[in-house]
Design a protein around this motif. Structure first.
Motif, short mmCIF file in Angstrom:
data_model
loop_
_atom_site.label_atom_id
_atom_site.label_comp_id
_atom_site.label_asym_id
_atom_site.label_seq_id
_atom_site.Cartn_x
_atom_site.Cartn_y
_atom_site.Cartn_z
N GLY A 14 11.58 4.65 -13.14
CA GLY A 14 11.84 5.35 -11.89
C GLY A 14 11.96 4.36 -10.75
N ARG A 15 12.04 3.09 -11.09
CA ARG A 15 12.03 2.05 -10.08
C ARG A 15 13.38 1.34 -10.00
NH1 ARG A 15 8.37 3.07 -6.83
NH2 ARG A 15 8.41 0.90 -6.16
N ILE A 30 17.35 5.28 -18.58
CA ILE A 30 17.28 6.56 -17.89
C ILE A 30 16.34 6.32 -16.72
CG2 ILE A 30 16.50 8.95 -17.99
CD1 ILE A 30 17.09 8.88 -21.00
N SER A 31 16.73 6.82 -15.57
CA SER A 31 15.89 6.65 -14.40
C SER A 31 15.51 8.01 -13.83
CB SER A 31 16.65 5.85 -13.33
OG SER A 31 15.89 5.78 -12.15
N LEU A 32 14.30 8.09 -13.35
CA LEU A 32 13.89 9.28 -12.62
C LEU A 32 14.32 9.10 -11.18
CD1 LEU A 32 10.31 9.66 -14.07
CD2 LEU A 32 12.34 10.98 -14.65
N LYS A 33 14.75 10.17 -10.57
CA LYS A 33 15.17 10.14 -9.17
C LYS A 33 13.98 9.74 -8.31
CE LYS A 33 18.39 12.94 -7.57
NZ LYS A 33 19.06 14.18 -7.15
N ASN A 56 13.80 15.32 -12.84
CA ASN A 56 12.40 15.42 -13.30
C ASN A 56 12.35 15.16 -14.80
OD1 ASN A 56 12.83 17.97 -14.74
ND2 ASN A 56 13.11 18.81 -12.70
N LEU A 57 11.16 15.12 -15.33
CA LEU A 57 10.97 14.81 -16.76
C LEU A 57 11.26 15.98 -17.70
CD1 LEU A 57 7.73 12.65 -16.62
CD2 LEU A 57 10.02 11.90 -17.19
#
Length: 102
Positions: A14-15, A30-33, A56-57
């Motif tokens: 997520g970073r 894959i990245s989290l917003k 979201n996850l």
């Protein structure tokens, strides 16, 4: 940390800077917003599928099963190579310019 990313098959983060490292290592991710649009804009600039950024996850399991996420598409790979080549040249040009003024 970089070695862990390099050895991963699919990197989930997520970073922003972790996404940058994954791209430099050509590792699918894959990245989290996050709370900024830096990741989305980076993917836009390079030409990487924005489906790699999740809100979201909850949808992670479904996304991981997608073939388009577990590896870069040919188009994404070409775009990444072009982007990294251009970035390297810009950095080299900057240092040449700085050296001239020292």
């Amino acid at each position: 940390y970089v070695k862990k990313i390099f050895n991963s098959k699919l990197f989930i983060t997520g970073r922003y800077h972790s996404v940058c490292i994954a791209i430099m290592l050509r590792k699918p991710f894959i990245s989290l917003k996050s709370n900024t649009f830096k990741i989305e804009e980076l993917l836009n600039d390079i030409g990487i599928n924005r489906l790699r950024v999740l809100d979201n996850l909850n949808s992670l399991d479904d996304v991981i099963k997608s073939d388009d996420i577990n590896c870069f598409t040919e188009s994404e790979s070409i775009n990444i190579e072009k982007y990294l080549f251009n970035a390297k040249n810009k950095i080299e040009d900057l240092f040449i310019l700085i050296k001239k003024h020292l």
